[in-house]
Motif scaffolding. Structure first.
Motif, mmCIF file in Angstrom:
data_model
loop_
_atom_site.group_PDB
_atom_site.id
_atom_site.type_symbol
_atom_site.label_atom_id
_atom_site.label_comp_id
_atom_site.label_asym_id
_atom_site.label_seq_id
_atom_site.Cartn_x
_atom_site.Cartn_y
_atom_site.Cartn_z
ATOM 1 N N SER A 182 0.851 -1.185 0.000
ATOM 2 C CA SER A 182 0.000 0.000 0.000
ATOM 3 C C SER A 182 0.889 1.238 0.000
ATOM 4 O O SER A 182 2.034 1.198 0.470
ATOM 5 N N TRP A 183 0.347 2.338 -0.524
ATOM 6 C CA TRP A 183 1.112 3.568 -0.674
ATOM 7 C C TRP A 183 0.275 4.750 -0.230
ATOM 8 O O TRP A 183 -0.943 4.748 -0.360
ATOM 9 N N ARG A 184 0.947 5.771 0.287
ATOM 10 C CA ARG A 184 0.281 7.020 0.635
ATOM 11 C C ARG A 184 1.068 8.174 0.025
ATOM 12 O O ARG A 184 2.299 8.196 0.064
ATOM 13 N N ARG A 185 0.341 9.113 -0.540
ATOM 14 C CA ARG A 185 0.979 10.255 -1.198
ATOM 15 C C ARG A 185 1.279 11.342 -0.185
ATOM 16 O O ARG A 185 0.406 11.711 0.616
ATOM 17 N N ARG A 186 2.511 11.873 -0.228
ATOM 18 C CA ARG A 186 2.924 12.920 0.692
ATOM 19 C C ARG A 186 3.609 14.044 -0.096
ATOM 20 O O ARG A 186 4.563 13.801 -0.829
ATOM 21 N N THR A 187 3.113 15.253 0.053
ATOM 22 C CA THR A 187 3.686 16.398 -0.647
ATOM 23 C C THR A 187 4.854 16.970 0.151
ATOM 24 O O THR A 187 4.954 16.766 1.365
ATOM 25 N N ILE A 188 5.727 17.698 -0.536
ATOM 26 C CA ILE A 188 6.878 18.321 0.119
ATOM 27 C C ILE A 188 6.526 19.730 0.573
ATOM 28 O O ILE A 188 6.709 20.087 1.737
ATOM 29 N N PHE A 189 6.028 20.551 -0.326
ATOM 30 C CA PHE A 189 5.621 21.907 0.034
ATOM 31 C C PHE A 189 4.297 21.859 0.788
ATOM 32 O O PHE A 189 3.401 21.079 0.437
ATOM 33 N N ASP A 190 4.164 22.703 1.825
ATOM 34 C CA ASP A 190 2.890 22.738 2.531
ATOM 35 C C ASP A 190 1.898 23.619 1.778
ATOM 36 O O ASP A 190 2.242 24.286 0.800
ATOM 37 N N GLU A 191 0.677 23.630 2.265
ATOM 38 C CA GLU A 191 -0.398 24.323 1.546
ATOM 39 C C GLU A 191 -0.216 25.836 1.518
ATOM 40 O O GLU A 191 -0.848 26.528 0.720
ATOM 41 N N ASN A 192 0.665 26.378 2.378
ATOM 42 C CA ASN A 192 0.890 27.813 2.420
ATOM 43 C C ASN A 192 2.056 28.268 1.538
ATOM 44 O O ASN A 192 2.331 29.464 1.450
ATOM 45 N N SER A 193 2.732 27.326 0.884
ATOM 46 C CA SER A 193 3.875 27.680 0.051
ATOM 47 C C SER A 193 3.404 28.439 -1.185
ATOM 48 O O SER A 193 2.509 27.982 -1.903
ATOM 49 N N GLU A 194 4.004 29.595 -1.430
ATOM 50 C CA GLU A 194 3.643 30.381 -2.603
ATOM 51 C C GLU A 194 4.346 29.861 -3.851
ATOM 52 O O GLU A 194 3.776 29.836 -4.937
ATOM 53 N N ASN A 195 5.599 29.451 -3.697
ATOM 54 C CA ASN A 195 6.364 28.915 -4.826
ATOM 55 C C ASN A 195 6.389 27.397 -4.722
ATOM 56 O O ASN A 195 7.040 26.829 -3.847
ATOM 57 N N ARG A 196 5.662 26.733 -5.597
ATOM 58 C CA ARG A 196 5.560 25.276 -5.551
ATOM 59 C C ARG A 196 6.274 24.620 -6.728
ATOM 60 O O ARG A 196 6.090 23.444 -6.992
ATOM 61 N N PHE A 197 7.093 25.415 -7.437
ATOM 62 C CA PHE A 197 7.790 24.891 -8.599
ATOM 63 C C PHE A 197 9.103 24.232 -8.180
ATOM 64 O O PHE A 197 9.705 24.589 -7.173
#
Length: 275
Positions: A159-174
């Protein structure tokens, strides 16, 4: 004191209601299991059916007599225990449509998709710390590389779970993940290159205290940042493109010999207007 007929009627009504079984909402049908691809020695064709939403998302101009060609691209392979993994993406000529993570538990005889497809994303690295804990690195590729993420497993890839690096408040997500290291069951480090046009410091270092579930920014720099004990590319697994059969081969090295454990057709069913 004698009960009135009205009061007796209420008692009988509520008594009948109390005896009625509680009505529950019908259970939703379980999603169908992912299709199983059987390896007969010929390139396997990954199922893909283009939707109207896919055409709109990618800005494609597909006609019934001139459908848009769709392709599979595999970029990473690895193994944990007896499970073989291969990751990549599904794309049109110039637009990435979905990520793909394939898995086989029987030495490549059959294959299924181990994680649902992620729109506009691709997977490009597979790394395991031990027989249970591992990461697959990915990012959104449309319209440009952004929102890098991990698929994290703690049960050997079941099983797998997706985890983002930038949080939801990050303005620059590139940006794209450049180096990474899983140095223990809980300790993770990675660096991201935001690109030369970034108005902020181009290079960023993140650390995770919980195996990749959450990430904290630790350092920013105008110069490349290094990760100690960065993960080295796998040398016993590779993806090879085969021109004559127009397919990607997942190959395992045994000594000096490479053996294919599965081949997947580059061309998938094309996109057509819904009819």
């Amino acid at each position: 004191m004698h009960a009135t007929p009205v009061f007796l009627g209420l008692i009988l009504t509520f008594g009948a209601m109390a005896q009625d079984p509680v009505q529950t909402a019908p259970a939703l049908p379980a999603p169908p299991p992912p299709p199983v691809l059987e390896n007969t020695g010929k390139p396997m064709k990954l199922p893909f059916q283009c939707s109207e939403e896919d055409i709109h998302f990618a800005g494609l101009s597909c006609e019934e007599d001139e459908p848009c060609p769709i392709f599979l691209e595999l970029t990473a392979a690895g193994e944990v225990g007896s499970r073989i993994l291969a990751g990549g993406n599904i794309h049109a000529e110039s637009v990435t449509l979905y990520s793909v993570l394939l898995a086989s538990d029987d030495a490549g005889h059959t294959w299924t998709e181990a994680h649902e497809r992620i729109r506009g994303a691709g997977l490009d690295h597979i790394q395991f710390f031990d027989s249970e804990i591992g990461w697959v690195l990915g990012q959104e590729l449309f319209p440009i590389p952004q929102d890098p993420f991990l698929l994290v497993t703690s049960d050997g890839g079941k099983s797998w779970r997706r985890r983002t690096i930038f949080d939801e408040n990050s303005e620059n997500r590139f940006g794209s993940i450049q180096q990474f290291a899983l140095s223990g069951k809980k300790d993770g480090t990675l660096t991201i290159d935001r690109g030369r046009r970034s108005i902020e410091d181009r290079y960023v270092l993140f650390e995770s205290p919980d195996g990749g579930d959450t990430w904290t920014l630790k350092q920013e720099s105008t110069k490349p940042l290094a990760v100690k004990n960065a993960a080295a590319p796998r040398t016993d697994w590779r993806i090879r493109i085969d021109g004559p059969t127009k397919s990607f081969h997942v190959e395992h090295r045994q000594g000096t010999r490479w053996t294919s454990v599965g081949a997947f057709s580059v061309k998938l069913d094309p996109c057509k207007p819904p009819g």
